[in-house]
Design an enzyme around this catalytic site. Structure first.
Site, mmCIF file in Angstrom:
data_model
loop_
_atom_site.group_PDB
_atom_site.id
_atom_site.type_symbol
_atom_site.label_atom_id
_atom_site.label_comp_id
_atom_site.label_asym_id
_atom_site.label_seq_id
_atom_site.Cartn_x
_atom_site.Cartn_y
_atom_site.Cartn_z
ATOM 1 N N CYS A 6 0.913 -1.139 0.286
ATOM 2 C CA CYS A 6 -0.408 -0.138 -0.023
ATOM 3 C C CYS A 6 1.380 1.232 -0.209
ATOM 4 O O CYS A 6 2.172 0.957 0.903
ATOM 5 C CB CYS A 6 -0.540 0.704 1.304
ATOM 6 N N ASP A 7 0.923 2.131 -0.658
ATOM 7 C CA ASP A 7 1.117 3.732 -0.157
ATOM 8 C C ASP A 7 -0.077 4.789 -0.418
ATOM 9 O O ASP A 7 -0.687 4.762 -1.056
ATOM 10 C CB ASP A 7 2.395 4.071 -1.674
#
Length: 213
Positions: free
Chosen positions: A80-81
């Site tokens: 995730c980012d």
């Protein structure tokens, strides 16, 4: 098949974010953390949502390359980012306190969009399958005073998070409203993750620990 043992699932989070790990934990998922080491500052993509997805993909791929194959069972790897978009520009973690304060003075009383890229890789029986998507949530910020901004920045919290704010920590009172998934603003969209896992043939309850007895 009736009577078949459930497939054991190892969940790996390719992120150093304590908030993302806590989101999974509160949803009943015991994930282990493997930090990707990706240099986020070196990546240049103009569109904020596309940048968030690119970074999530890079994080997941970097960790997948370092993990050895499981001896049986199934592995779910989550990358995730998150980035805050203001005026079409991506806002990651501020470089220092001065930049954090500057950003808050620019975004107070305004609206931004928090994008979180999600990349999921499922490994099972030597086979990898993957999918990805972005969740976007509209965030409305309060009209903070200079005193409030300076006090918040002095806590250090804005220096560690995308967009220089949290919704689940000290910054919560400074977010007046959101439109979309709350967990996405924290750093990981549970509804989107469930959908992506379903695409890969993984039922959400399979990530929960076995029931006692």
């Amino acid at each position: 098949m009736n009577g078949a043992e459930p497939v054991p699932t190892r969940v790996v989070l390719a992120s150093a974010s304590p908030a993302r790990l806590e989101v999974l934990r509160r949803a009943g998922i015991a994930a282990e953390v493997v930090v990707s080491g990706v240099d986020e500052e070196a990546v240049r993509v103009a569109d904020p949502a596309a940048l968030a997805l690119t970074l999530a993909r890079m994080k997941a791929s970097a960790v997948a390359d370092r993990l050895s194959a499981d001896g049986g069972g199934r592995r779910v790897l989550i990358g995730c980012d998150s980035l805050l978009e203001i005026d079409g520009q991506a806002q990651g973690k501020p470089a220092d306190a001065a930049q954090a304060a500057q950003r808050w003075r620019a975004m107070r009383g305004r609206t931004g969009v928090l994008h979180t890229g999600h990349r999921v890789i499922v490994t099972e029986d030597g086979d990898d399958r993957s999918t990805e998507a972005v969740a976007s949530t509209v965030v409305h910020f309060a009209q903070l005073s200079d005193t409030e901004i300076d006090a918040y920045v002095a806590t250090g919290e804005p220096l560690w998070v995308a967009g220089a704010f949290t919704v689940d920590g000290l910054g919560g009172p400074f977010v007046t409203r959101i439109e979309g998934d709350y967990h996405n603003v924290v750093g990981l969209s549970l509804p989107l993750l469930r959908t992506l896992l379903a695409e890969l043939g993984v039922d959400w309850p399979a990530l929960w620990p076995p029931a006692p007895g």
